[in-house]
Design a protein around this motif. Sequence first.
Motif, PDB file in Angstrom:
ATOM      1  N   LYS A 312       0.818  -1.198   0.000  1.00 49.33           N
ATOM      2  CA  LYS A 312       0.000   0.000   0.000  1.00 49.33           C
ATOM      3  C   LYS A 312       0.861   1.263   0.000  1.00 49.33           C
ATOM      4  CE  LYS A 312      -3.799   2.332   2.019  1.00 49.33           C
ATOM      5  NZ  LYS A 312      -5.152   2.152   2.476  1.00 49.33           N
ATOM      6  N   GLU A 313       1.888   1.235   0.853  1.00 47.77           N
ATOM      7  CA  GLU A 313       2.783   2.387   0.899  1.00 47.77           C
ATOM      8  C   GLU A 313       3.407   2.622  -0.471  1.00 47.77           C
ATOM      9  OE1 GLU A 313       6.167   1.956   3.556  1.00 47.77           O
ATOM     10  OE2 GLU A 313       7.218   3.397   2.288  1.00 47.77           O
ATOM     11  N   ILE A 316       0.950   4.277  -2.716  1.00 47.49           N
ATOM     12  CA  ILE A 316       0.847   5.713  -2.437  1.00 47.49           C
ATOM     13  C   ILE A 316       2.010   6.442  -3.089  1.00 47.49           C
ATOM     14  CG2 ILE A 316       0.885   7.471  -0.636  1.00 47.49           C
ATOM     15  CD1 ILE A 316      -0.294   5.351   1.282  1.00 47.49           C
ATOM     16  N   ARG A 317       3.210   5.910  -2.879  1.00 49.87           N
ATOM     17  CA  ARG A 317       4.394   6.548  -3.456  1.00 49.87           C
ATOM     18  C   ARG A 317       4.265   6.642  -4.977  1.00 49.87           C
ATOM     19  NH1 ARG A 317       9.046   6.940  -0.227  1.00 49.87           N
ATOM     20  NH2 ARG A 317       8.781   6.082   1.863  1.00 49.87           N
ATOM     21  N   LYS A 318       3.720   5.581  -5.578  1.00 46.13           N
ATOM     22  CA  LYS A 318       3.585   5.614  -7.037  1.00 46.13           C
ATOM     23  C   LYS A 318       2.564   6.665  -7.458  1.00 46.13           C
ATOM     24  CE  LYS A 318       4.214   2.115  -9.680  1.00 46.13           C
ATOM     25  NZ  LYS A 318       3.952   0.845 -10.378  1.00 46.13           N
ATOM     26  N   ALA A 319       1.455   6.741  -6.731  1.00 41.72           N
ATOM     27  CA  ALA A 319       0.445   7.741  -7.072  1.00 41.72           C
ATOM     28  C   ALA A 319       1.024   9.148  -6.966  1.00 41.72           C
ATOM     29  CB  ALA A 319      -0.767   7.599  -6.152  1.00 41.72           C
ATOM     30  N   LEU A 320       1.984   9.316  -6.052  1.00 42.19           N
ATOM     31  CA  LEU A 320       2.581  10.637  -5.865  1.00 42.19           C
ATOM     32  C   LEU A 320       3.710  10.899  -6.841  1.00 42.19           C
ATOM     33  CD1 LEU A 320       2.692  10.812  -1.982  1.00 42.19           C
ATOM     34  CD2 LEU A 320       0.945  11.657  -3.551  1.00 42.19           C
ATOM     35  N   GLY A 321       4.001   9.911  -7.710  1.00 39.38           N
ATOM     36  CA  GLY A 321       4.985  10.185  -8.747  1.00 39.38           C
ATOM     37  C   GLY A 321       6.269   9.394  -8.644  1.00 39.38           C
ATOM     38  N   ALA A 322       6.307   8.323  -7.801  1.00 33.33           N
ATOM     39  CA  ALA A 322       7.505   7.503  -7.732  1.00 33.33           C
ATOM     40  C   ALA A 322       7.586   6.640  -8.985  1.00 33.33           C
ATOM     41  CB  ALA A 322       7.479   6.622  -6.489  1.00 33.33           C
ATOM     42  N   LYS A 323       8.756   6.642  -9.610  1.00 36.24           N
ATOM     43  CA  LYS A 323       8.964   5.783 -10.780  1.00 36.24           C
ATOM     44  C   LYS A 323       9.206   4.361 -10.288  1.00 36.24           C
ATOM     45  CE  LYS A 323      11.215   9.587 -12.940  1.00 36.24           C
ATOM     46  NZ  LYS A 323      12.420  10.246 -12.428  1.00 36.24           N
ATOM     47  N   PRO A 324       8.903   3.370 -11.143  1.00 38.78           N
ATOM     48  CA  PRO A 324       9.162   1.991 -10.725  1.00 38.78           C
ATOM     49  C   PRO A 324      10.601   1.780 -10.288  1.00 38.78           C
ATOM     50  CG  PRO A 324       7.907   2.022 -12.760  1.00 38.78           C
ATOM     51  CD  PRO A 324       8.265   3.449 -12.461  1.00 38.78           C
ATOM     52  N   LYS A 402      -0.334  -1.895 -10.475  1.00 37.22           N
ATOM     53  CA  LYS A 402      -0.936  -0.588 -10.716  1.00 37.22           C
ATOM     54  C   LYS A 402      -1.257   0.043  -9.373  1.00 37.22           C
ATOM     55  CE  LYS A 402      -2.996  -1.945 -15.051  1.00 37.22           C
ATOM     56  NZ  LYS A 402      -4.125  -2.727 -15.568  1.00 37.22           N
ATOM     57  N   PRO A 403      -1.010   1.320  -9.271  1.00 33.39           N
ATOM     58  CA  PRO A 403      -1.227   1.978  -7.980  1.00 33.39           C
ATOM     59  C   PRO A 403      -2.641   1.751  -7.448  1.00 33.39           C
ATOM     60  CG  PRO A 403      -0.224   3.489  -9.534  1.00 33.39           C
ATOM     61  CD  PRO A 403      -0.484   2.239 -10.276  1.00 33.39           C
ATOM     62  N   ILE A 404      -3.639   1.725  -8.341  1.00 34.90           N
ATOM     63  CA  ILE A 404      -4.997   1.526  -7.823  1.00 34.90           C
ATOM     64  C   ILE A 404      -5.142   0.191  -7.121  1.00 34.90           C
ATOM     65  CG2 ILE A 404      -6.528   3.012  -9.161  1.00 34.90           C
ATOM     66  CD1 ILE A 404      -6.817   0.563 -11.087  1.00 34.90           C
ATOM     67  N   LEU A 407      -3.435   0.481  -3.826  1.00 31.77           N
ATOM     68  CA  LEU A 407      -4.163   1.343  -2.895  1.00 31.77           C
ATOM     69  C   LEU A 407      -5.417   0.663  -2.363  1.00 31.77           C
ATOM     70  CD1 LEU A 407      -3.798   4.787  -4.640  1.00 31.77           C
ATOM     71  CD2 LEU A 407      -2.704   3.996  -2.558  1.00 31.77           C
TER      72      LEU A 407
ATOM     73  N   LEU B  54      -3.842   6.273 -13.289  1.00 28.34           N
ATOM     74  CA  LEU B  54      -3.583   5.114 -12.441  1.00 28.34           C
ATOM     75  C   LEU B  54      -3.989   3.852 -13.178  1.00 28.34           C
ATOM     76  CD1 LEU B  54      -4.968   6.514  -9.079  1.00 28.34           C
ATOM     77  CD2 LEU B  54      -2.586   6.281  -9.736  1.00 28.34           C
ATOM     78  N   GLU B  74       4.962   2.860 -17.142  1.00 22.32           N
ATOM     79  CA  GLU B  74       4.877   3.241 -15.726  1.00 22.32           C
ATOM     80  C   GLU B  74       5.707   4.475 -15.418  1.00 22.32           C
ATOM     81  OE1 GLU B  74       3.469   2.477 -12.984  1.00 22.32           O
ATOM     82  OE2 GLU B  74       2.309   0.665 -13.418  1.00 22.32           O
ATOM     83  N   ALA B  78       4.302   7.973 -14.099  1.00 21.17           N
ATOM     84  CA  ALA B  78       4.743   8.495 -12.807  1.00 21.17           C
ATOM     85  C   ALA B  78       5.143   9.958 -12.927  1.00 21.17           C
ATOM     86  CB  ALA B  78       5.913   7.656 -12.279  1.00 21.17           C
ATOM     87  N   ARG B  81       1.959  12.091 -13.505  1.00 17.50           N
ATOM     88  CA  ARG B  81       1.186  12.189 -12.262  1.00 17.50           C
ATOM     89  C   ARG B  81       1.817  13.199 -11.337  1.00 17.50           C
ATOM     90  NH1 ARG B  81       0.318   6.411 -12.403  1.00 17.50           N
ATOM     91  NH2 ARG B  81       2.218   6.031 -11.245  1.00 17.50           N
ATOM     92  N   ASN B  82       3.136  13.102 -11.234  1.00 20.50           N
ATOM     93  CA  ASN B  82       3.848  13.969 -10.324  1.00 20.50           C
ATOM     94  C   ASN B  82       3.725  15.438 -10.740  1.00 20.50           C
ATOM     95  OD1 ASN B  82       6.789  15.243  -9.501  1.00 20.50           O
ATOM     96  ND2 ASN B  82       5.937  13.864  -7.960  1.00 20.50           N
ATOM     97  N   PHE B  87      -3.629  13.964  -5.907  1.00 16.48           N
ATOM     98  CA  PHE B  87      -4.674  13.016  -5.513  1.00 16.48           C
ATOM     99  C   PHE B  87      -5.142  13.237  -4.078  1.00 16.48           C
ATOM    100  CE2 PHE B  87      -2.596  10.825  -8.959  1.00 16.48           C
ATOM    101  CZ  PHE B  87      -3.647  10.224  -9.634  1.00 16.48           C
ATOM    102  N   ASN B  93      -4.736   7.779   2.664  1.00 19.43           N
ATOM    103  CA  ASN B  93      -3.485   7.229   2.146  1.00 19.43           C
ATOM    104  C   ASN B  93      -2.259   8.066   2.491  1.00 19.43           C
ATOM    105  OD1 ASN B  93      -4.508   4.908   1.096  1.00 19.43           O
ATOM    106  ND2 ASN B  93      -4.914   5.783  -0.929  1.00 19.43           N
ATOM    107  N   ILE B  95       1.295   8.108   4.558  1.00 17.30           N
ATOM    108  CA  ILE B  95       2.252   7.075   4.987  1.00 17.30           C
ATOM    109  C   ILE B  95       2.393   7.176   6.504  1.00 17.30           C
ATOM    110  CG2 ILE B  95       4.658   6.345   4.886  1.00 17.30           C
ATOM    111  CD1 ILE B  95       4.588   7.114   1.908  1.00 17.30           C
ATOM    112  N   LEU B 106       6.596  14.597   0.362  1.00 18.22           N
ATOM    113  CA  LEU B 106       6.986  13.416  -0.429  1.00 18.22           C
ATOM    114  C   LEU B 106       6.884  13.600  -1.953  1.00 18.22           C
ATOM    115  CD1 LEU B 106       8.130  10.598  -0.059  1.00 18.22           C
ATOM    116  CD2 LEU B 106       5.799   9.716   0.066  1.00 18.22           C
ATOM    117  N   TYR B 110       9.939  13.143  -5.098  1.00 19.94           N
ATOM    118  CA  TYR B 110       9.917  12.456  -6.390  1.00 19.94           C
ATOM    119  C   TYR B 110      10.009  13.428  -7.549  1.00 19.94           C
ATOM    120  CZ  TYR B 110       9.077   8.153  -3.950  1.00 19.94           C
ATOM    121  OH  TYR B 110       9.226   7.071  -3.136  1.00 19.94           O
TER     122      TYR B 110
END
Lengths: 410, 230
Positions: A312-313, A316-324, A402-404, A407, B54, B74, B78, B81-82, B87, B93, B95, B106, B110
């Motif tokens: 889940k964490e 969240i990070r991915k939804a906020l823009g973390a790349k794989p 997928k982030p969804i 989440l 997403l 992906e 990303a 999205r950033n 969201f 959600n 952390i 956060l 990124y």
Amino acid sequence: MFDLDRWREIFQSMGKNKLRTILSGFTITFAIMLFTILLGMGNGLKNTFSSFFERDAENAIFIWPNRTTKAYKGFQSGRRIEFKNEDVDFIKENYPGQFTGLIRRNQRSMEVSYKNEKSNYQVIAVDPDIQFIEKASPVAGRFINQLDLNKKSKTIAIGRMVEKDLFPKGISAVGKYVNVGGLAFKVIGVFSDPGGDNEERFAYIPITTSQMIYGNNDKVDQINLLYNPDMSIEEAVAFGNKMRRDFKKRHNVAPTDQRGIRVLNRAEMAQGTGQVSGALDMIVIIISIGTLIAGIVGISNIMVYIVKERTKELGIRKALGAKPSSIITMILFEALFITSFAGYFGLLIGTGVLEFAAPRLEKYFIKDPSVDSGIIIFATILLMISGIIAGYLPARRAAKIKPIVALRDD
Amino acid sequence: MIKIKGLHKSYPMGKDSLHVLKGLDLHIKEGEFVSIMGSSGSGKSTLLNIVGLLDIHDVGEYHLNGQLIEKLDEKKAAILRNKFLGFVFQSFNLISYKTALENVALPLYYAGVNRKERLKTALDYLDKVGLKEWANHLPNELSGGQKQRVAIARALVTKPKVVLADEPTGALDSTTTDSVMDLLKEINDEGMTVFVITHEEEVAEQTKRIVRLKDGVIISDEVTNPKVLA
């Protein structure tokens, strides 16, 4: 590569999830600790084992006569066989090039005294090559040499402990005269011997002197030789067996008589010790590998669990823009850091335990238990790699989720 | 800002597939405050996921900020999205092991902003949602409304083009619901495009435009009464 922010993230994640960090680290620490201890104990056993044999040269063969136990060629059983100088000549003539040292050896316990100090010692009449068979080396003066033999001089080389017993502290025995069984012998040297105190209470005199003084004959109690070290173990064993046969024939001893002629061949013992220490090696290797595998399985499980727990964490990070890639590196660096740190910690504990226990273990035949640091580094690297692999597969899967989906995982 | 044409999406369900979105056309301009209404299963969450990058759509066109969204891997998703999206989720959600301030900062991490700048900007946004005093508290020390306000600050911190809110008040009581909606309205007044998904009439009524979804199609699209607009 070094990114302070990334490490800050990793340290925060580790610090805020202490239990998780400690548990995963503990697996590694424990595995490396066990690995170190087991390997160290195994090495200790081997050390003990090989120390039994290192007091004398590895390529020595000892031959001595005894009473026969079988009647043969008209001789009755129970006859005493005796060696003489000509037996040594026989070896010289018949096995040229197959040995590098050859000595006669007549050993007696005799009283040796200097001034008021006296004690009984093994006084051994020998040829000079004895120092190579006994691995004795002079710490003062010299060893007896061929000149002493030629002159049949009354010279004596004494062991370190003999000097210590008889001579006052700080006074060198070299050049002094000691009384050996009623005759004055000049001390020409003091030697040390890896055989320890026991063999450092020996004293060596020239065999020719001994044969002249004690009975004026040419009897030889024992023949020692060093087989040519170029020989393989198998060749050396065959050489020893051939000498045994030839000597039995020469002295009319029945070929099946086990006692008339005795041959002790280091090569035969080496064969035996090789097998035993090979078996020890195998046992240690199997147990160590087992421990490591247990550690690898442990860290793999924990990494799978960690990634699962953090799905889940990570979402969240991915939804906020973390790349794989940043998700994967985050998890891998964490795994890498924990495994290397914990591995090192395990190594410290393991060597600490060995250090602490070493003096207590000698009575269990474990001597100097220690581990080659290269092997430990190898084991730690192995665990690190497995931590990475174990972390990488779930981390990659988590990065792909997928982030969804992540989440939704409540 | 958001331009959708003939959008279809279906999910494989065993052998069959579930056709969730059946040809949507929607155009949301910059600065709009839009709510998507619909009962569960109407496809509103799917729509948000697609708009929020997403999830990917099957058929149709989607332009975000004038950029056609297609063949999105992906990594690209990303970055987009950033850059463009903020969201706000029903379950916040946040952390759990990070403080309110760190949670808000956060997305900037990124985005590659340095730490000092990050924390400064994050604190500004926390101030904006009225939680400056709570910056160093962990999420479990905050009330539901406070958590959602932290989440809103987090959504805003990268100065996105669109804020996407998925049932932002679903887990809140009526008082805190109002305060969260007031905050969203305030953001909108500052020019931010806000896109809310909800099944609550009262929430939808506070937005400027209501799009109703039923069984994967838009059944109505109306500007709400001018009273709210004023």
